[in-house]
Design an enzyme around this catalytic site. Structure first.
Site, PDB file in Angstrom:
ATOM      1  N   SER A 262       0.838  -1.202  -0.079  1.00 45.92           N
ATOM      2  CA  SER A 262      -0.238  -0.022  -0.113  1.00 45.92           C
ATOM      3  C   SER A 262       0.972   1.575  -0.088  1.00 45.92           C
ATOM      4  O   SER A 262       1.948   1.373   0.251  1.00 45.92           O
ATOM      5  CB  SER A 262      -1.194   0.053   1.309  1.00 45.92           C
ATOM      6  OG  SER A 262      -0.005   0.712   2.220  1.00 45.92           O
ATOM      7  N   LYS A 263       0.116   2.270  -0.015  1.00 45.84           N
ATOM      8  CA  LYS A 263       1.005   3.353  -0.827  1.00 45.84           C
ATOM      9  C   LYS A 263       0.965   3.939   1.118  1.00 45.84           C
ATOM     10  O   LYS A 263       2.609   4.908   0.687  1.00 45.84           O
ATOM     11  CB  LYS A 263       0.379   4.460  -1.150  1.00 45.84           C
ATOM     12  CG  LYS A 263      -1.068   4.971  -0.770  1.00 45.84           C
ATOM     13  CD  LYS A 263      -1.502   6.336  -2.110  1.00 45.84           C
ATOM     14  CE  LYS A 263      -2.477   6.255  -2.715  1.00 45.84           C
ATOM     15  NZ  LYS A 263      -3.007   6.969  -3.222  1.00 45.84           N
ATOM     16  N   ARG A 264       0.661   3.481   2.356  1.00 49.95           N
ATOM     17  CA  ARG A 264       1.302   3.553   3.026  1.00 49.95           C
ATOM     18  C   ARG A 264       2.022   2.922   3.644  1.00 49.95           C
ATOM     19  O   ARG A 264       2.711   3.541   5.037  1.00 49.95           O
ATOM     20  CB  ARG A 264       0.187   3.677   4.262  1.00 49.95           C
ATOM     21  CG  ARG A 264      -0.881   4.702   4.326  1.00 49.95           C
ATOM     22  CD  ARG A 264      -2.381   4.755   4.847  1.00 49.95           C
ATOM     23  NE  ARG A 264      -2.807   3.422   3.925  1.00 49.95           N
ATOM     24  CZ  ARG A 264      -3.546   3.322   2.680  1.00 49.95           C
ATOM     25  NH1 ARG A 264      -3.727   4.919   2.249  1.00 49.95           N
ATOM     26  NH2 ARG A 264      -4.638   2.443   2.199  1.00 49.95           N
ATOM     27  N   ASP A 265       2.712   1.898   3.058  1.00 45.48           N
ATOM     28  CA  ASP A 265       3.622   1.379   3.768  1.00 45.48           C
ATOM     29  C   ASP A 265       5.251   1.550   3.675  1.00 45.48           C
ATOM     30  O   ASP A 265       4.939   2.305   1.954  1.00 45.48           O
ATOM     31  CB  ASP A 265       3.628  -0.070   2.499  1.00 45.48           C
ATOM     32  CG  ASP A 265       3.573  -1.253   2.704  1.00 45.48           C
ATOM     33  OD1 ASP A 265       4.032  -1.518   4.316  1.00 45.48           O
ATOM     34  OD2 ASP A 265       2.846  -2.044   2.679  1.00 45.48           O
ATOM     35  N   SER A 268       7.385   1.550  -0.062  1.00 44.64           N
ATOM     36  CA  SER A 268       6.387   1.810  -1.246  1.00 44.64           C
ATOM     37  C   SER A 268       7.268   2.820  -1.677  1.00 44.64           C
ATOM     38  O   SER A 268       6.301   3.492  -2.507  1.00 44.64           O
ATOM     39  CB  SER A 268       5.028   1.591  -1.231  1.00 44.64           C
ATOM     40  OG  SER A 268       4.327   2.438  -0.506  1.00 44.64           O
TER      41      SER A 268
END
Ligand code: GLU
Ligand code: ZN
Length: 494
Positions: A262-265, A268
């Protein structure tokens, strides 16, 4: 590669400027770019910034900076211009307004007065009755009287697109033929009650106006495709679109624990890769493997090679796993491919504050240029350079207690004394001679080279692992090497 005039291929990369760019976004940009370049087509870069609450100028600037850093070029878009300017949706609001109006007038869209509570409770009821739980068409055919009543209640309607009551079938460029039945694709909102157009409207309207021929994007957007195809057909009828583009949905990228990245990872975030010293060409090479490959036996290739070979039909629809270790290994291989001079220049940021712990005046260009080729053969990411060369520029080696404990054993003092003696009389213009000296010291104490060099390495560099030792000693110089061995002997004695 320049775009061939007249090539029919027009693709777009159209991120929303909401936060740091992430690797999924980069993969989408890469596949669109490679597709455009392979076909000599046009890459349109469009900014989908219609969500004033989430978009920011800072993210917009970061997006452009990231695209430039990655080495992508685009044929139409910000800073480049083009026949469909402006390319920021926030500057195209009048257009969406106009199209929304036309859709209403032609009956392809209607006003929906349902409140959120009403929608929620009807959805709940449908769900418990085992029926499809999407919008139920409540406002499709309101009478003039019903409309008057809603207006009297001061309700402000959204604009909802009327889906045709027919099955939508299309051939996805990656997944083959896909079928969507009407009960699974209900009527959907295209303009908010406050008049703000939604992604569902602006994205296909711009694709139509910008004459996009192929939409390549992440699988997460697959459910919006049948809606967009229906909207496209309405736009064709209204003379706004010429034809429906082809769609290809790129596979999901899975992160740790086989969960969607996810973009919150943190893993990433593109900025993380930049800060750690990934080369754009290394990162892109790795990201291209998330769904595609050049050939079964080659993992390492240039972007020119990718462009020459890229075929969207070869993209694998199965989820791809993001493997940081492999990403680093591939980046390391790209570091190996650089010209030495290019390598030394790219390391520059990590040889200064805030990364470098040494005083700026302690940096010695000649020593750096001498050691650089040895570093180039072993780094995975450029940021590793700092720890690998700090022994040259710090007044004393770093104090790494774990390394010290590992290397300094019973008898290490005797070994170090002999090594010091032999090094003192060695030929310091030859790394080979320094190796002979330490080898001879080891023999005196019944130690193989590996065991004999460990205490020397820790005494001189502070660490058990690092660049080739004897080249390192030669570059550091006799005086400093002997002084550091003396300091280690003193510490062992204490
Ligand atoms: N702005 C959309 C996004 O970033 C674009 C999606 C699309 O490619 O259609 O998700
Ligand atoms: Zn309604």
């Amino acid at each position: 590669m320049a775009s061939a005039p007249g090539s029919p291929v027009r693709v777009r990369f159209c991120p929303s400027p909401t936060g740091n760019p992430h690797v999924g976004l980069v993969r989408t940009a890469l596949f669109n770019w490679a597709f455009a370049r392979h076909h000599g087509g046009t890459l349109v870069f469009r900014i989908e910034d219609t969500d004033a609450a989430r978009d920011s100028e800072e993210s917009y600037a970061q997006l452009l900076d990231s695209m430039r850093w990655l080495g992508f070029d685009w044929d139409e878009g910000p800073e480049v211009g083009g026949p469909h300017a402006p390319y920021r949706q926030s500057q195209r609001m009048d257009l969406y307004q106009e199209v929304g109006q036309k859709l209403l007038e032609a009956g392809h869209a209607y006003h929906c007065y349902c409140s959120q509570e009403e929608l929620d409770s009807r959805r709940e009821a449908a769900r418990s009755a085992g029926k499809p739980s999407g919008y139920d068409g409540h406002c499709r055919e309101l009478t003039a009287q019903q409309v008057a009543e809603y207006q009297a209640q001061d309700r402000r309607p959204i604009v909802r697109f009327r889906m045709p009551d027919e099955t939508i079938i299309f051939t996805d460029l990656v997944r083959g033929e896909l079928t969507f039945t009407p009960e699974n694709v209900p009527d959907y909102g295209i303009v908010r009650a406050n008049g703000a157009p939604l992604y569902t409207l602006v994205n296909p309207v711009d694709d139509a106006l910008m004459e996009i021929t192929h939409v390549l994007r992440g699988e997460d957007l697959l459910s919006s495709t049948p809606r967009q195809i229906a909207l496209y057909n309405a736009l064709i009828e209204l003379g706004i679109a010429k034809s429906v583009p082809a769609f290809g949905h790129l596979p999901y990228v899975m992160g740790e624990g086989n969960k969607k990245l996810s973009k919150r990872d943190p893993q990433s975030s593109l900025n993380l890769y930049r800060e750690r010293g990934f080369l754009p060409e290394g990162l892109l090479n790795y990201l291209s493997l998330l769904g595609w490959s050049l050939s079964a036996d080659r993992d390492i290739f240039t972007m020119d090679e990718m462009v020459a070979a890229f075929d969207i039909a070869d993209v694998n629809p199965n989820p791809a796993r993001f493997d940081l270790k492999k990403c680093e290994a591939i980046n390391g291989d790209h570091i190996r491919l650089l010209e030495v001079k290019d390598f030394t220049e790219r390391c520059a940021p990590w040889l200064r504050a805030p990364f470098a712990p040494w005083a700026p005046e302690a940096f010695d260009e000649a020593k750096w240029l001498a050691v650089a080729p040895h570093a180039q053969t072993r780094l995975k990411v450029l940021s590793e350079i700092t720890d690998n060369v700090d022994f040259l520029f710090l007044p004393e080696p770093v104090q790494d207690e774990a390394s010290w404990a590992k290397a300094m054993k019973e008898g290490s003092d005797a070994l170090l004394r002999t090594a010091r003696e032999k090094l003192e009389s060695a030929d310091w213009t030859s790394a080979e001679a320094l190796k002979e000296a330490v080898l001879a010291a080891g023999e005196t104490h019944g130690l193989k080279l590996g065991k004999a060099q460990a205490p020397v390495r820790v005494a001189v560099t502070g660490r058990t692992v690092g660049l080739p030792l004897f080249e390192s000693l030669e570059i550091l110089g006799k005086e400093k090497t002997l002084a550091r061995i003396d300091a280690a002997l003193a510490k062992l004695a204490a």
